[in-house]
Design a protein around this motif. Structure first.
Motif, short mmCIF file in Angstrom:
data_model
loop_
_atom_site.label_atom_id
_atom_site.label_comp_id
_atom_site.label_asym_id
_atom_site.label_seq_id
_atom_site.Cartn_x
_atom_site.Cartn_y
_atom_site.Cartn_z
N ASP A 277 0.75 -1.14 -0.17
CA ASP A 277 0.05 0.13 -0.11
C ASP A 277 0.84 1.29 0.09
OD1 ASP A 277 1.08 -0.20 2.63
OD2 ASP A 277 -0.93 0.54 3.56
N THR A 278 2.17 1.16 -0.45
CA THR A 278 2.99 2.43 -0.61
C THR A 278 2.32 3.33 -1.76
OG1 THR A 278 4.77 1.26 0.00
CG2 THR A 278 5.06 3.40 -1.04
N TYR A 279 1.88 2.72 -2.94
CA TYR A 279 1.48 3.68 -4.10
C TYR A 279 -0.02 3.17 -4.23
CZ TYR A 279 6.45 4.90 -4.54
OH TYR A 279 7.53 5.18 -4.25
N ASP A 280 -0.36 2.47 -5.26
CA ASP A 280 -1.43 1.99 -5.64
C ASP A 280 -1.57 0.15 -5.33
OD1 ASP A 280 -4.12 2.52 -7.32
OD2 ASP A 280 -3.24 0.37 -8.30
N VAL A 281 -2.74 0.21 -4.53
CA VAL A 281 -2.78 -1.23 -4.10
C VAL A 281 -2.68 -2.30 -5.19
CG1 VAL A 281 -3.90 -2.97 -2.64
CG2 VAL A 281 -3.46 -0.83 -1.66
N GLY B 297 -6.01 2.38 4.89
CA GLY B 297 -7.25 2.33 3.98
C GLY B 297 -8.37 1.49 4.77
#
Lengths: 440, 440
Positions: B238-242, B265
């Motif tokens: 979850d650093t950018y787009d999962v 999230g």
């Protein structure tokens, strides 16, 4: 300097295992991928203050410096990591030579902080910095939580003496750190002897109910205590009947009795009655200490009571409802080589925890009267504006600690920093942070 | 045995200063008045459970035994007490020879408790027992608070794995004790390496967001981690787009990828989507770990989500709203000589904290089906009723520790004790203690 040289009752041969396992596995993977020595900047900050709080208090910085200095891997620790296959052989070799050789800047201990304040900035190679995450956060999150509660209590006490006596309500070593943080936040003394031994904080304490119950009568107990500790002692007067105990206390110790302690009942009412009784008995200089489940609100509510000192336990060492802070340790910038240009980085997952990338400076902007009006956080060159009091100071330079100081310096700094905030900072009621944080 | 023999990373040369000053001054006054060697019984108990809790969990007993064994005064400590005039010379001489030589009985570690349960009973001379008050309470109050939260979380998790990862949210040594207490309360592993080193608790951990941000792309980071740690590792997605991260993760590690971790999230929603995506990619055995601000309620609310493991931090190490217990250490009986007949004693001040005097036994009464129905506490001879399972066991006999045990024994005992309570014990909703305490 080894922490043992400081007279630490609990020797800390190494702080290297106060670490979450993922820091070691990240080092291993980074060593293998060739990214371990990328120049990196980590920052400690909070996204918010505990609900309703007006300001935070930085505490534990001195303990962080001890921890960084003692972050070393002796053969026993290396053996443990090998035996449990936590990391591979190349990583073990690297760890065996570990010494933090980077730079640390931070808010000096006792300073106040706000959401987004870069409380600590750690710079060096990725691998040497990432390893320090957990131990730094443990110390700052714990100590700052206690200092924040202590600061509110010391505002509420309005100059009356505050005694930290919460050791029995928290982990035995958290207790020592709590006494230290409470002192930074404005407390005057502690009952915890380990805190006196370790940090030179003044210690106090005389007797408990058990001492009265041990003896054949309350009078026997008072006589035994005064015989041994002198008439300047504090007698505990609520084991049986308070009025009778006060009468006996003054009869046995004389009107020069140092103090009485009340540990139960309606403290406002009982304190008034006891004061009247002491005055009637001629013990006008005998002080009254109260010690039953106090927090900042109870302390404030006793402002009109004839109380001379407050002993605070549970609510202090549990942060008065907020036993930890939400400080995080985030990579905010890194280069692609050991000495290259820094590039800001930040997590960006949708709906997720948001961070501001980039290596930061921070300043407190004051108005013409010297009252703080904003926390200003920026990246890039530090502005030369005299209305911006820069907050970050060097703590470690190329691995060498440069900012040791006596605990009294942190305590005085806190009192000054709090006094420079808008008046509403010391209101006990819930509210927003007393300063806005501006990103420039 | 010295605690150092147990592989303690932080050597505890002495626990003698984890003590409130008044314990020392009471010893001094009692030595002088001739009451120090009166036979005495102190008991540890709580007057109430934290609000809404159904049962308490005894934890820290093993650490208490270590602390009692190491409660000794070396020359450095004696020198400190002399220099600061904490006590007089006669008392220093007495302290220099201190070894606890009495008896301790208690609830075995992991057992559940209720208001009034005599969790620990310490017997010996007044002076030797009174000195142990603070260190015993520090350990039991802290560790039992964490174990109680852990127990609720482990009920809520219903057999899914629980990882303790709260070290960064509490004092660095409280963290080690917290990992230990969490294990007693039903957790499976910890991220804290010091807890693995000290207590042999299984440790886990792979990587943080910083590792992804360090690399030039998320794919680079995943590749570096899989190269180094193998495809059985856990990738943080979850650093950018999962969705993109999950796709990359399976592409790089293959469908044999060990696990993915989601740290932000809406976990319920994201876990469902990620599970579906993993399954679609053929990674049906790849597990999902979630780790964002979980407590027992959040864990329970994810029961219907395809989650395999929970990582719990802040709420665990802060006792999920109750960071300490209210255990006290009270003199309940004493003789007037070293070997005389015991007389019950109790504080009796009007409107004050009430205690039951007398040396106590305690038992859990069970119904015909073996379900607990009451905590029975009495003074006098122990009844031979088979429906009364006696709870106090010998821990220290004449100063010798007789009850060391592996941590797994305490963990198994807790799970069994909890299972023998009425079903409503494991409801998360607020309520009264699930068993009444009967004084007989």
């Amino acid at each position: 300097m080894n922490t043992a040289d400081l007279g630490l009752p609990v020797d800390v041969p190494s702080t290297a295992l106060f670490t979450d396992q993922y820091e070691f596995t990240m080092v291993q993977a980074a060593l293998r991928s060739g990214t371990a020595d990328r120049r990196s900047v980590f920052e400690v900050f909070t996204r918010r203050l505990p609900e309703g709080r007006r300001y935070g208090v930085v505490a534990g910085t001195g303990r962080v410096l001890d921890a960084v200095e003692n972050f070393r891997f002796d053969p026993g620790v290396i053996g443990f990591l090998r035996e449990h296959a936590i990391v591979d052989g190349a990583t073990l070799d690297w760890l065996a030579g570990y010494r933090f050789s980077g730079d640390i800047w931070g808010y000096p201990e006792g300073e106040v902080y706000f959401p987004g304040s870069p409380i600590l900035r750690v710079e060096g190679s990725f691998a040497e910095c990432v390893l320090l995450e957990t131990v730094i956060l443990s110390i700052l999150n714990h100590d700052s939580a206690i200092a924040a509660a202590a600061s509110r209590m010391s505002s509420a006490a309005g100059g009356r003496r505050l005694i930290e006596m919460g050791a029995r309500r928290t982990h035995e070593l958290a207790a020592v750190a709590s006494a230290r943080a409470a002192y930074v936040g404005g407390f005057d003394s502690t009952s915890d002897l380990a805190a006196g031994f370790r940090y030179g904080i003044p210690t106090v304490g005389t007797s408990a109910h058990a001492f009265t119950l041990l003896h054949d009568s309350e009078r026997d107990a008072f006589r035994a205590q005064v015989d041994s500790l002198g008439r300047g002692t504090t007698l505990l007067v609520d084991t049986y009947d308070v009025a009778e105990a006060v009468r006996s206390a003054v009869e046995i110790a004389g009107p020069g009795l140092g103090a009485v302690r009340i540990d139960s009942g309606d403290l406002l009412l009982v304190a008034h009655r006891v004061r009247q009784q002491l005055d009637d008995l001629g013990a006008r200089d005998t002080r009254i200490t109260v010690t039953s489940d106090l927090d900042e609100y109870a302390i404030a509510s006793l402002a009109a009571a004839p109380v001379d000192a407050y002993g605070v336990g549970t609510q202090l060492v549990t942060g008065s409802g907020h036993p930890t802070c939400s400080m995080v340790y985030k990579l905010v910038a890194r280069a692609t080589t050991p000495t290259g240009a820094l590039q800001p980085v930040a997590k960006k997952s949708l709906g997720a925890k948001y961070s501001h990338g980039g290596r930061k400076w921070a300043a407190r902007r004051t108005d013409a009267e010297g009252v703080a009006e904003a926390e200003v956080v920026g990246t890039g060159p530090v502005p030369a504006d005299p209305a911006l009091r820069q907050l970050l100071v060097p703590l470690v330079e190329r691995g060498r600690i440069v900012a040791r100081e006596p605990l009294d310096a942190a305590r005085e700094r806190h009192i000054a920093a709090r006094a420079a905030l808008p008046m509403s900072a010391v209101q006990l009621s819930r509210g927003e942070p007393v300063l806005p944080t501006e990103y420039v």
